[in-house]
Write a protein that holds these residues in place. Structure first.
Motif, PDB file in Angstrom:
ATOM      1  N   GLY A  14      39.229  33.193  36.196  1.00  0.00           N
ATOM      2  CA  GLY A  14      38.770  31.864  36.402  1.00  0.00           C
ATOM      3  C   GLY A  14      38.077  31.888  37.608  1.00  0.00           C
ATOM      4  O   GLY A  14      37.901  31.014  38.696  1.00  0.00           O
ATOM      5  N   LEU A  15      37.092  32.849  37.997  1.00  0.00           N
ATOM      6  CA  LEU A  15      36.529  33.174  39.433  1.00  0.00           C
ATOM      7  C   LEU A  15      35.097  32.230  39.043  1.00  0.00           C
ATOM      8  O   LEU A  15      34.564  32.291  38.073  1.00  0.00           O
ATOM      9  N   SER A  16      34.915  31.719  40.453  1.00  0.00           N
ATOM     10  CA  SER A  16      33.657  30.962  40.174  1.00  0.00           C
ATOM     11  C   SER A  16      32.631  31.662  41.249  1.00  0.00           C
ATOM     12  O   SER A  16      31.247  31.343  41.195  1.00  0.00           O
ATOM     13  N   GLY A  17      33.041  32.542  42.120  1.00  0.00           N
ATOM     14  CA  GLY A  17      32.172  33.582  42.925  1.00  0.00           C
ATOM     15  C   GLY A  17      33.192  34.282  43.793  1.00  0.00           C
ATOM     16  O   GLY A  17      34.204  34.376  43.585  1.00  0.00           O
ATOM     17  N   VAL A  24      43.341  26.359  36.877  1.00  0.00           N
ATOM     18  CA  VAL A  24      44.301  26.386  35.846  1.00  0.00           C
ATOM     19  C   VAL A  24      45.158  27.637  36.040  1.00  0.00           C
ATOM     20  O   VAL A  24      46.154  27.551  35.252  1.00  0.00           O
ATOM     21  N   ALA A  53      34.177  17.667  44.618  1.00  0.00           N
ATOM     22  CA  ALA A  53      33.424  19.050  44.165  1.00  0.00           C
ATOM     23  C   ALA A  53      34.326  20.078  43.737  1.00  0.00           C
ATOM     24  O   ALA A  53      34.038  21.146  43.083  1.00  0.00           O
ATOM     25  N   GLY A  99      36.611  38.844  36.174  1.00  0.00           N
ATOM     26  CA  GLY A  99      36.477  37.769  37.299  1.00  0.00           C
ATOM     27  C   GLY A  99      36.674  36.196  36.257  1.00  0.00           C
ATOM     28  O   GLY A  99      37.133  35.487  36.575  1.00  0.00           O
ATOM     29  N   LEU A 100      35.768  36.286  35.350  1.00  0.00           N
ATOM     30  CA  LEU A 100      35.925  35.523  34.282  1.00  0.00           C
ATOM     31  C   LEU A 100      37.429  35.110  33.729  1.00  0.00           C
ATOM     32  O   LEU A 100      37.719  33.902  33.712  1.00  0.00           O
ATOM     33  N   ASP A 101      38.009  36.265  33.474  1.00  0.00           N
ATOM     34  CA  ASP A 101      39.264  35.991  32.965  1.00  0.00           C
ATOM     35  C   ASP A 101      40.275  35.459  33.828  1.00  0.00           C
ATOM     36  O   ASP A 101      41.275  34.639  33.750  1.00  0.00           O
ATOM     37  N   ILE A 153      37.046  22.109  41.727  1.00  0.00           N
ATOM     38  CA  ILE A 153      36.921  22.406  40.569  1.00  0.00           C
ATOM     39  C   ILE A 153      38.430  22.725  40.165  1.00  0.00           C
ATOM     40  O   ILE A 153      38.768  22.861  38.984  1.00  0.00           O
TER      41      ILE A 153
END
Lengths: 154, 179
Positions: B137-140, B36, B31, B133-135, B33
């Protein structure tokens, strides 16, 4: 009458559409761009729900990703650029269809290879069987005939 | 040839059993992920300050020449509450430079949370819409990054950091022992 109603219900189920998590406020005014965004959204994997696309997931991150897809498209990015944008942040994991490269060779070629090998073996075996001449069975010898007689009488 | 055909299913079974045994014992998490950003230069940072009166949070905070810790948190996140004392300890006892980023959190809520629990952050930013957060690579939340003096991401923890992470990687990293 009741069975007819049940049948109608079943038929109606055939025409249902899958529920999407895309919210009305997210939808782009340009239908062409929006349809590209949907296409991309279906191929991107939500990073917190393992096997849902970002279009199907109502997770916070999935919503951010949908919005980012639409922002990139509006800014004039190609579909490939958008995928590259996501892969740069979340890696290949984010692609529901894994890319074809050295690390995924077994994944892509494993099953066809097994099919080829097994099919080849079956073909070979069939050909060998056909090549064997069909010969009449050897006639029974003295001993065998006696046992057969005994059995038939018995 | 015929004998081989009998051995083949057993061989397949042994191969699969071996794979399953390895999957169960190697500690591999399917699970997970991964991340990178590790090994790369830290993603860009350009956020409004969380605390009133602070200057905006920029990439300059990542390039102080010293290792820094970046922690994404939110006042609504329970695991963040669990890991918070560890950051307080890192700041107070080890003098670590910690950057806190409130993710999808109202400014009042985040600052009230820090006021109540203590504020270990040297710099603090507010990522209200989750774009930063998206930049990264955050998932939460919570997620934590270790960044070396040259601005390269060295570790990325998804989920709360633990006492064990602190002793095994974070403290050695701050002392320059972990690359």
């Amino acid at each position: 009458m009741r069975s007819l109603r049940a049948l109608l219900c079943l038929l109606a189920l055939l025409f249902t559409l899958p529920a999407h998590a895309v919210e009305p406020s997210e939808i782009l005014p340009d239908p062409a761009l929006e349809s590209r965004a949907r296409e991309i959204g279906r191929a991107l994997r939500c990073v917190v729900c393992q096997n849902q696309s970002i279009d199907d997931s109502s997770a916070e991150v999935a919503r951010d990703m949908r919005r980012a897809v639409r922002e990139r498209l509006t800014a004039g990015d190609s579909d490939g650029d958008v995928f590259a944008f996501m892969v740069a942040r979340y890696g290949d994991y984010v692609l529901l269809k894994p890319p074809f490269k050295a690390g995924t060779l077994v994944l892509w070629l494993g099953a066809p290879l097994v099919l080829l090998v097994a099919g080849g073996a079956l073909l070979l075996a069939a050909r060998r069987r056909r090549a064997q001449p069909v010969t009449a069975p050897k006639p029974l010898d003295e001993e065998e005939r006696r046992r057969l007689d005994a059995l038939l009488k018995g | 040839m015929r004998r081989l055909l009998f051995i083949l299913p057993l061989l397949t079974l042994a191969l699969m059993a071996g794979f399953f045994a390895w999957s169960l014992t190697s500690g591999r998490d399917p699970a997970s992920i991964g991340s990178v950003v590790v090994g790369r230069e830290a993603p860009k940072l350009d956020l409004p300050a969380l605390r009133p009166g602070d200057p905006p949070l920029t990439g300059a905070a990542l390039r102080t020449g010293k290792p820094v810790i970046v922690n994404f948190f939110a006042s609504w996140c329970t695991p963040c509450l669990a890991e918070h004392p560890l950051f307080t300890r890192l700041a107070e006892r080890e003098g670590a430079t910690i950057i806190g980023i409130a993710w999808k959190n109202k400014r009042e809520d985040a600052t009230a949370w820090l006021k109540k629990l203590g504020d270990p952050f040297k710099f603090a930013g507010l990522d209200l819409d989750g774009k930063t957060g998206l930049d990264w690579g955050l998932s939460g939340v919570p997620e934590t990054y270790l960044i070396d003096g040259a601005g390269i991401v060295r570790r990325h923890y998804r989920g709360p950091i633990t006492e064990r992470d602190l002793n095994e990687t974070i403290l050695p990293f701050l002392k320059g022992a972990v690359k």
